[in-house]
Motif scaffolding. Structure first.
Motif, PDB file in Angstrom:
ATOM      1  N   SER A 155       0.834  -1.200   0.000  1.00  0.00           N
ATOM      2  CA  SER A 155       0.000   0.000   0.000  1.00  0.00           C
ATOM      3  C   SER A 155       0.871   1.254   0.000  1.00  0.00           C
ATOM      4  CB  SER A 155      -0.920  -0.007   1.214  1.00  0.00           C
ATOM      5  OG  SER A 155      -1.620   1.200   1.310  1.00  0.00           O
ATOM      6  N   LEU A 156       1.916   1.246   0.817  1.00  0.00           N
ATOM      7  CA  LEU A 156       2.829   2.395   0.852  1.00  0.00           C
ATOM      8  C   LEU A 156       3.531   2.582  -0.487  1.00  0.00           C
ATOM      9  CD1 LEU A 156       4.431   2.030   4.397  1.00  0.00           C
ATOM     10  CD2 LEU A 156       2.871   3.809   3.621  1.00  0.00           C
ATOM     11  N   THR A 160       2.361   1.815  -3.396  1.00  0.00           N
ATOM     12  CA  THR A 160       1.368   2.400  -4.296  1.00  0.00           C
ATOM     13  C   THR A 160       1.229   3.898  -4.030  1.00  0.00           C
ATOM     14  OG1 THR A 160       0.166   0.308  -4.343  1.00  0.00           O
ATOM     15  CG2 THR A 160      -1.041   2.264  -5.056  1.00  0.00           C
ATOM     16  N   ASP A 161       1.226   4.272  -2.734  1.00  0.00           N
ATOM     17  CA  ASP A 161       1.140   5.693  -2.377  1.00  0.00           C
ATOM     18  C   ASP A 161       2.360   6.460  -2.880  1.00  0.00           C
ATOM     19  OD1 ASP A 161      -1.270   5.149  -1.152  1.00  0.00           O
ATOM     20  OD2 ASP A 161      -0.452   5.202   0.904  1.00  0.00           O
ATOM     21  N   ALA A 221       2.035   6.997  -6.536  1.00  0.00           N
ATOM     22  CA  ALA A 221       1.035   8.043  -6.813  1.00  0.00           C
ATOM     23  C   ALA A 221       1.619   9.419  -6.529  1.00  0.00           C
ATOM     24  CB  ALA A 221      -0.216   7.805  -5.978  1.00  0.00           C
ATOM     25  N   LEU A 222       2.402   9.532  -5.432  1.00  0.00           N
ATOM     26  CA  LEU A 222       3.047  10.809  -5.118  1.00  0.00           C
ATOM     27  C   LEU A 222       4.039  11.196  -6.213  1.00  0.00           C
ATOM     28  CD1 LEU A 222       3.781  10.631  -1.278  1.00  0.00           C
ATOM     29  CD2 LEU A 222       2.307  12.253  -2.453  1.00  0.00           C
ATOM     30  N   PHE A 266       6.292  12.067   4.471  1.00  0.00           N
ATOM     31  CA  PHE A 266       6.035  10.663   4.173  1.00  0.00           C
ATOM     32  C   PHE A 266       7.165   9.775   4.701  1.00  0.00           C
ATOM     33  CE2 PHE A 266       6.386   7.000   1.320  1.00  0.00           C
ATOM     34  CZ  PHE A 266       5.146   6.414   1.566  1.00  0.00           C
TER      35      PHE A 266
END
Length: 183
Positions: free
Chosen positions: A49-50, A52-53, A56-57, A75
């Motif tokens: 999940s991280l 993916t984040d 996206a960032l 982050f």
């Protein structure tokens, strides 16, 4: 010949006790392994999940004004916190918070005490359930160890002692209440 047969019985009892102890240890290892595997799966999902984040960032970073460029630092701080939490959980699972000690009395009764090694709380197994042992005084958070031994001359058939491995405080089990040793 009677001495020889008594000695044989004692040796078989000793072997049986050792086999039970090994069996208990293997069950503890199996349980800890299953817990560790579950936590590893949860951490893997969180890391995915991280990731993916982060991706996206990175995609949004091209469209983000210069003022919001501090987000990756924030982050990274969150990521450091999650890593520290994961390491702490991993060490707790490997060592485990709970321990079990056991012994057989001369009458063949199996005595089993479960304890929480950080709080000192203890439970005595009785007829398939855990009954919490009473405290004569508060224990507090530390690292505890419990020792349980067969004692043929004791009315219960066993003796138990608990120690705070940090301060050295110690207790002995009188009936179902931990009594402190005076310093």
């Amino acid at each position: 010949t009677e001495k020889a047969s008594n000695k044989s019985v004692d040796q078989f009892e000793l072997i049986g006790n050792r086999m039970t102890a090994v069996q208990d240890h293997l069950l503890q290892i199996k349980s800890q392994s299953a817990q560790l595997q579950q936590q590893n799966q949860a951490l893997s999902i969180q890391l995915q999940s991280l990731q993916t984040d982060v991706q996206a960032l990175a995609l949004n970073n091209e469209a983000v004004p210069v003022q919001e460029a501090a987000q990756p630092d924030a982050f990274n701080g969150v990521l450091d916190q999650i890593t520290m939490m994961a390491n702490e959980l991993s060490s707790q699972v490997q060592d485990g918070a709970f321990r079990v000690v056991s012994a057989y009395t001369a009458k063949g009764q199996w005595v089993l005490i479960r304890f929480h090694r950080f709080t000192g709380e203890t439970w005595l197994a009785d007829k398939g359930q855990w009954n919490q042992l009473d405290e004569s005084a508060a224990t507090g958070t530390a690292e505890y160890e419990v020792v349980l031994l067969r004692a043929d001359k004791d009315i219960k058939g066993y003796v138990a002692a608990r120690i705070n491995r940090i301060t050295g405080e110690s207790w002995w089990l009188k009936q179902n209440v931990w009594q402190p040793y005076l310093q």
